[in-house]
Design a protein around this motif. Structure first.
Motif, PDB file in Angstrom:
ATOM      1  N   VAL A  11      64.370  43.586  59.913  1.00  0.00           N
ATOM      2  CA  VAL A  11      65.427  43.958  60.858  1.00  0.00           C
ATOM      3  C   VAL A  11      66.388  44.945  60.197  1.00  0.00           C
ATOM      4  O   VAL A  11      66.808  45.928  60.815  1.00  0.00           O
ATOM      5  N   GLN A  12      66.707  44.709  58.933  1.00  0.00           N
ATOM      6  CA  GLN A  12      67.585  45.633  58.216  1.00  0.00           C
ATOM      7  C   GLN A  12      66.944  47.014  58.079  1.00  0.00           C
ATOM      8  O   GLN A  12      67.625  48.031  58.229  1.00  0.00           O
ATOM      9  N   GLU A  13      65.644  47.049  57.811  1.00  0.00           N
ATOM     10  CA  GLU A  13      64.942  48.328  57.719  1.00  0.00           C
ATOM     11  C   GLU A  13      64.942  49.059  59.058  1.00  0.00           C
ATOM     12  O   GLU A  13      65.163  50.272  59.110  1.00  0.00           O
ATOM     13  N   MET A  14      64.688  48.318  60.137  1.00  0.00           N
ATOM     14  CA  MET A  14      64.697  48.939  61.462  1.00  0.00           C
ATOM     15  C   MET A  14      66.089  49.461  61.796  1.00  0.00           C
ATOM     16  O   MET A  14      66.235  50.548  62.364  1.00  0.00           O
ATOM     17  N   THR A  48      69.339  53.670  71.558  1.00  0.00           N
ATOM     18  CA  THR A  48      69.449  53.352  70.133  1.00  0.00           C
ATOM     19  C   THR A  48      70.726  52.569  69.849  1.00  0.00           C
ATOM     20  O   THR A  48      70.720  51.632  69.044  1.00  0.00           O
ATOM     21  N   THR A  49      71.810  52.908  70.520  1.00  0.00           N
ATOM     22  CA  THR A  49      73.065  52.181  70.338  1.00  0.00           C
ATOM     23  C   THR A  49      72.904  50.721  70.759  1.00  0.00           C
ATOM     24  O   THR A  49      73.345  49.812  70.050  1.00  0.00           O
ATOM     25  N   ARG A  50      72.246  50.501  71.889  1.00  0.00           N
ATOM     26  CA  ARG A  50      71.998  49.121  72.339  1.00  0.00           C
ATOM     27  C   ARG A  50      71.107  48.376  71.351  1.00  0.00           C
ATOM     28  O   ARG A  50      71.336  47.203  71.037  1.00  0.00           O
ATOM     29  N   TYR A  55      70.331  44.383  66.855  1.00  0.00           N
ATOM     30  CA  TYR A  55      70.031  44.119  65.445  1.00  0.00           C
ATOM     31  C   TYR A  55      71.249  43.514  64.742  1.00  0.00           C
ATOM     32  O   TYR A  55      71.115  42.583  63.947  1.00  0.00           O
ATOM     33  N   ALA A  56      72.422  44.030  65.041  1.00  0.00           N
ATOM     34  CA  ALA A  56      73.640  43.510  64.423  1.00  0.00           C
ATOM     35  C   ALA A  56      73.871  42.052  64.819  1.00  0.00           C
ATOM     36  O   ALA A  56      74.281  41.236  63.982  1.00  0.00           O
ATOM     37  N   SER A  57      73.597  41.719  66.071  1.00  0.00           N
ATOM     38  CA  SER A  57      73.790  40.326  66.486  1.00  0.00           C
ATOM     39  C   SER A  57      72.797  39.408  65.799  1.00  0.00           C
ATOM     40  O   SER A  57      73.140  38.291  65.405  1.00  0.00           O
ATOM     41  N   SER A  60      74.062  39.043  62.232  1.00  0.00           N
ATOM     42  CA  SER A  60      75.284  38.245  62.105  1.00  0.00           C
ATOM     43  C   SER A  60      75.017  36.768  62.370  1.00  0.00           C
ATOM     44  O   SER A  60      75.609  35.896  61.727  1.00  0.00           O
ATOM     45  N   LEU A  61      74.084  36.477  63.268  1.00  0.00           N
ATOM     46  CA  LEU A  61      73.699  35.069  63.501  1.00  0.00           C
ATOM     47  C   LEU A  61      73.065  34.492  62.246  1.00  0.00           C
ATOM     48  O   LEU A  61      73.316  33.337  61.896  1.00  0.00           O
ATOM     49  N   GLN A  62      72.238  35.282  61.590  1.00  0.00           N
ATOM     50  CA  GLN A  62      71.578  34.816  60.382  1.00  0.00           C
ATOM     51  C   GLN A  62      72.574  34.582  59.261  1.00  0.00           C
ATOM     52  O   GLN A  62      72.469  33.614  58.526  1.00  0.00           O
TER      53      GLN A  62
END
Length: 65
Positions: A11-14, A48-50, A55-57, A60-62
């Protein structure tokens, strides 16, 4: 439910890749004169913004677990 380390890294790579794509689309959009192409690029910026928000959510959950 937690994610495995390799899933978080993916997810971080994406997110990193999509951030580069977003930067490129925003930069190139300013140089384009064709309105149809500008509209397509704006759609890409919006999508891409969405995706980056999703990805940020996930990240942040993790980090909260």
């Amino acid at each position: 439910m937690g994610y495995a380390l390799h899933e978080i890294l993916e997810v971080q790579e994406m997110a990193a890749f999509k951030t580069i794509c977003l930067t490129k689309s925003k930069t190139m959009k300013a140089l384009v004169t064709d309105q149809k192409l500008k509209d397509i690029m704006q759609q890409d910026v919006d999508l891409t913004t969405r995706q980056l928000q999703e990805y940020a959510s996930i990240l942040s959950l993790q980090s909260n677990n």
